[in-house]
Design a protein around this motif. Structure first.
Motif, PDB file in Angstrom:
ATOM      1  N   ASP A  60     -21.272   2.357  -9.441  1.00  0.00           N
ATOM      2  CA  ASP A  60     -20.386   1.916  -8.354  1.00  0.00           C
ATOM      3  C   ASP A  60     -21.157   1.072  -7.335  1.00  0.00           C
ATOM      4  O   ASP A  60     -20.637   0.061  -6.828  1.00  0.00           O
ATOM      5  CB  ASP A  60     -19.762   3.126  -7.663  1.00  0.00           C
ATOM      6  CG  ASP A  60     -18.945   3.969  -8.630  1.00  0.00           C
ATOM      7  OD1 ASP A  60     -18.548   3.423  -9.671  1.00  0.00           O
ATOM      8  OD2 ASP A  60     -18.716   5.161  -8.338  1.00  0.00           O
ATOM      9  N   ALA A  61     -22.382   1.467  -7.029  1.00  0.00           N
ATOM     10  CA  ALA A  61     -23.184   0.722  -6.051  1.00  0.00           C
ATOM     11  C   ALA A  61     -23.518  -0.674  -6.569  1.00  0.00           C
ATOM     12  O   ALA A  61     -23.526  -1.647  -5.804  1.00  0.00           O
ATOM     13  CB  ALA A  61     -24.456   1.487  -5.730  1.00  0.00           C
ATOM     14  N   LEU A  67     -20.098  -7.681  -5.825  1.00  0.00           N
ATOM     15  CA  LEU A  67     -18.919  -8.229  -5.167  1.00  0.00           C
ATOM     16  C   LEU A  67     -19.216  -8.716  -3.754  1.00  0.00           C
ATOM     17  O   LEU A  67     -18.648  -9.706  -3.299  1.00  0.00           O
ATOM     18  CB  LEU A  67     -17.803  -7.170  -5.131  1.00  0.00           C
ATOM     19  CG  LEU A  67     -17.231  -6.763  -6.495  1.00  0.00           C
ATOM     20  CD1 LEU A  67     -16.234  -5.644  -6.333  1.00  0.00           C
ATOM     21  CD2 LEU A  67     -16.577  -7.964  -7.175  1.00  0.00           C
ATOM     22  N   ASP A  68     -20.089  -8.021  -3.025  1.00  0.00           N
ATOM     23  CA  ASP A  68     -20.388  -8.366  -1.642  1.00  0.00           C
ATOM     24  C   ASP A  68     -21.893  -8.260  -1.427  1.00  0.00           C
ATOM     25  O   ASP A  68     -22.436  -7.157  -1.321  1.00  0.00           O
ATOM     26  CB  ASP A  68     -19.636  -7.443  -0.681  1.00  0.00           C
ATOM     27  CG  ASP A  68     -19.849  -7.838   0.778  1.00  0.00           C
ATOM     28  OD1 ASP A  68     -20.316  -8.972   1.013  1.00  0.00           O
ATOM     29  OD2 ASP A  68     -19.552  -7.023   1.660  1.00  0.00           O
ATOM     30  N   VAL A  76     -30.503  -7.148  -0.903  1.00  0.00           N
ATOM     31  CA  VAL A  76     -30.197  -8.344  -1.686  1.00  0.00           C
ATOM     32  C   VAL A  76     -31.471  -8.930  -2.289  1.00  0.00           C
ATOM     33  O   VAL A  76     -31.507  -9.339  -3.449  1.00  0.00           O
ATOM     34  CB  VAL A  76     -29.481  -9.384  -0.798  1.00  0.00           C
ATOM     35  CG1 VAL A  76     -29.356 -10.719  -1.529  1.00  0.00           C
ATOM     36  CG2 VAL A  76     -28.102  -8.878  -0.406  1.00  0.00           C
ATOM     37  N   GLN A  77     -32.552  -8.976  -1.523  1.00  0.00           N
ATOM     38  CA  GLN A  77     -33.814  -9.493  -2.038  1.00  0.00           C
ATOM     39  C   GLN A  77     -34.406  -8.568  -3.099  1.00  0.00           C
ATOM     40  O   GLN A  77     -34.997  -9.029  -4.069  1.00  0.00           O
ATOM     41  CB  GLN A  77     -34.808  -9.677  -0.886  1.00  0.00           C
ATOM     42  CG  GLN A  77     -34.411 -10.771   0.097  1.00  0.00           C
ATOM     43  CD  GLN A  77     -35.358 -10.867   1.267  1.00  0.00           C
ATOM     44  OE1 GLN A  77     -36.293 -10.074   1.365  1.00  0.00           O
ATOM     45  NE2 GLN A  77     -35.118 -11.823   2.157  1.00  0.00           N
ATOM     46  N   ALA A  78     -34.262  -7.255  -2.909  1.00  0.00           N
ATOM     47  CA  ALA A  78     -34.831  -6.306  -3.870  1.00  0.00           C
ATOM     48  C   ALA A  78     -34.110  -6.346  -5.211  1.00  0.00           C
ATOM     49  O   ALA A  78     -34.727  -6.122  -6.256  1.00  0.00           O
ATOM     50  CB  ALA A  78     -34.788  -4.892  -3.297  1.00  0.00           C
ATOM     51  N   ALA A  79     -32.804  -6.608  -5.190  1.00  0.00           N
ATOM     52  CA  ALA A  79     -32.008  -6.625  -6.426  1.00  0.00           C
ATOM     53  C   ALA A  79     -31.444  -8.004  -6.702  1.00  0.00           C
ATOM     54  O   ALA A  79     -30.358  -8.144  -7.256  1.00  0.00           O
ATOM     55  CB  ALA A  79     -30.878  -5.603  -6.327  1.00  0.00           C
ATOM     56  N   SER A  80     -32.180  -9.052  -6.346  1.00  0.00           N
ATOM     57  CA  SER A  80     -31.691 -10.422  -6.546  1.00  0.00           C
ATOM     58  C   SER A  80     -31.627 -10.800  -8.023  1.00  0.00           C
ATOM     59  O   SER A  80     -30.870 -11.697  -8.404  1.00  0.00           O
ATOM     60  CB  SER A  80     -32.590 -11.408  -5.796  1.00  0.00           C
ATOM     61  OG  SER A  80     -33.928 -11.302  -6.268  1.00  0.00           O
ATOM     62  N   ILE A  85     -23.018  -7.653 -14.237  1.00  0.00           N
ATOM     63  CA  ILE A  85     -23.049  -6.280 -14.747  1.00  0.00           C
ATOM     64  C   ILE A  85     -23.729  -6.221 -16.112  1.00  0.00           C
ATOM     65  O   ILE A  85     -24.143  -5.133 -16.562  1.00  0.00           O
ATOM     66  CB  ILE A  85     -21.606  -5.730 -14.837  1.00  0.00           C
ATOM     67  CG1 ILE A  85     -21.605  -4.198 -14.930  1.00  0.00           C
ATOM     68  CG2 ILE A  85     -20.866  -6.359 -15.983  1.00  0.00           C
ATOM     69  CD1 ILE A  85     -22.109  -3.498 -13.706  1.00  0.00           C
ATOM     70  N   LYS A  86     -23.907  -7.373 -16.771  1.00  0.00           N
ATOM     71  CA  LYS A  86     -24.596  -7.404 -18.061  1.00  0.00           C
ATOM     72  C   LYS A  86     -26.103  -7.209 -17.915  1.00  0.00           C
ATOM     73  O   LYS A  86     -26.777  -6.910 -18.901  1.00  0.00           O
ATOM     74  CB  LYS A  86     -24.329  -8.727 -18.771  1.00  0.00           C
ATOM     75  CG  LYS A  86     -22.878  -8.921 -19.167  1.00  0.00           C
ATOM     76  CD  LYS A  86     -22.681 -10.243 -19.868  1.00  0.00           C
ATOM     77  CE  LYS A  86     -21.232 -10.451 -20.259  1.00  0.00           C
ATOM     78  NZ  LYS A  86     -21.040 -11.767 -20.930  1.00  0.00           N
TER      79      LYS A  86
END
Length: 306
Positions: A60-61, A67-68, A76-80, A85-86
């Motif tokens: 869910d996270a 989405l946002d 955002v930088q850590a998970a850029s 979802i693939k």
């Protein structure tokens, strides 16, 4: 200065020395990595997914993050590198039968054992609490301990039987060296996927161009006999006079040349069907051929005209 009453300050109270390096509690670090989501910092709950670098997330996270992305810049930088979802794989985890969770801690006076984890390795039985190295297969999402893969060397998943390679094994919450190796593999896979997409597009464009050329290319020229041999509904009407049939091919060719000569272009002035008013519109009419004296005065000319 605060020395009233005979108090004698010591050196460490007056002189500030270098700050001591804060040591990170290993137990707290392990709990944060293996029990909580790396994005939302909430407790892990199914469905649980893992990225190509081996970090654990709540599904869910990840969806909310995609989405946002304007919520937190650090996240955002850590998970850029998670662009869709693939890029994450849903994990197939084995539950620990000894795990009770918060059921027995209703009064809040029970000791929480950090060593007891919610999930275990289905082959060896090691608990997934951070003390042992765990990994998952990118093809199927099954999670095993690294010891199980080393002791039982196979090219097929122990749980579901899906074949895999060494590049498909991703270590969960690995060290810095492990993360660097996984980054290189991730970049190579993405480059290969881009190259495959480009080659597919080129092949599709070539096939479309070949179809267009085959449709535009003219077919074999058909003779009069071929048209006569086709179905009666699709026959071409070829007019031959009786005289041409009697006199032979020479007279037929003469008739055809006359018919073609009759279809040549004629001037509108020579046509008898058109009226004089209609013919006067065109420059070929006699009224259009006027001298300079007969031409209208309002037309202006340059000096070179006269």
């Amino acid at each position: 200065m605060g020395c009233d009453g005979g108090t004698i300050p010591k050196r460490h109270e007056l002189v500030k020395g270098p700050r001591k390096v804060e040591k990170i509690d290993k137990n707290a670090e392990l709990v944060a990595q293996w029990y909580y989501c790396a994005l939302s910092q909430e407790e892990l709950r199914r469905p649980i997914v893992a990225c190509e670098l081996g970090r654990l997330y709540n599904k869910d996270a990840v969806i909310e993050f995609l989405l946002d992305k304007s919520s937190d810049k650090s996240l955002v930088q850590a998970a850029s590198y998670i662009r869709s979802i693939k890029n994450v794989t849903e994990l197939n985890l084995a539950d620990n039968p000894a795990w009770k969770g918060d059921k027995g801690n209703t009064k809040g006076d029970k000791y929480d054992d950090i060593q007891c984890a919610r999930f275990i390795c289905p082959v060896v039985g090691l608990e997934m609490n951070g003390r042992h190295r765990f990994c998952f297969l990118r093809n199927c999402g099954c999670v095993f301990s690294e010891r199980a893969l080393k002791e039982i060397k196979t090219e097929v998943c122990h749980r579901c039987g899906v074949p895999f390679q060494d590049d498909d094994v991703i270590i969960l919450n690995g060290s810095k060296d492990d993360v660097e190796v996984l980054k290189k593999r991730m970049e190579e896979r993405r480059l290969k996927s881009k190259g495959g997409k480009k080659s597919k597009k080129c092949k599709a464009a070539e096939s479309v161009s070949q179809q267009d050329t085959t449709e535009d290319s003219p077919g074999p020229v058909k003779t009069a006999k071929d048209y006569m041999n086709t179905n009666s509904g699709e026959r071409k009407q070829i007019v031959f006079t009786k005289s041409a049939e009697a006199n032979g091919s020479s007279s037929a060719s003469g008739k055809i040349s006359k018919a073609s000569a009759g279809t040549t272009k004629r001037s509108i002035v020579d046509s008898e069907e058109k009226s004089e008013a209609y013919k006067s519109i065109f420059t070929s009419h006699s009224s259009a051929k006027r001298s300079k004296e007969e031409s209208s005065n309002w037309v202006t000319h340059t000096a070179y005209y006269f």
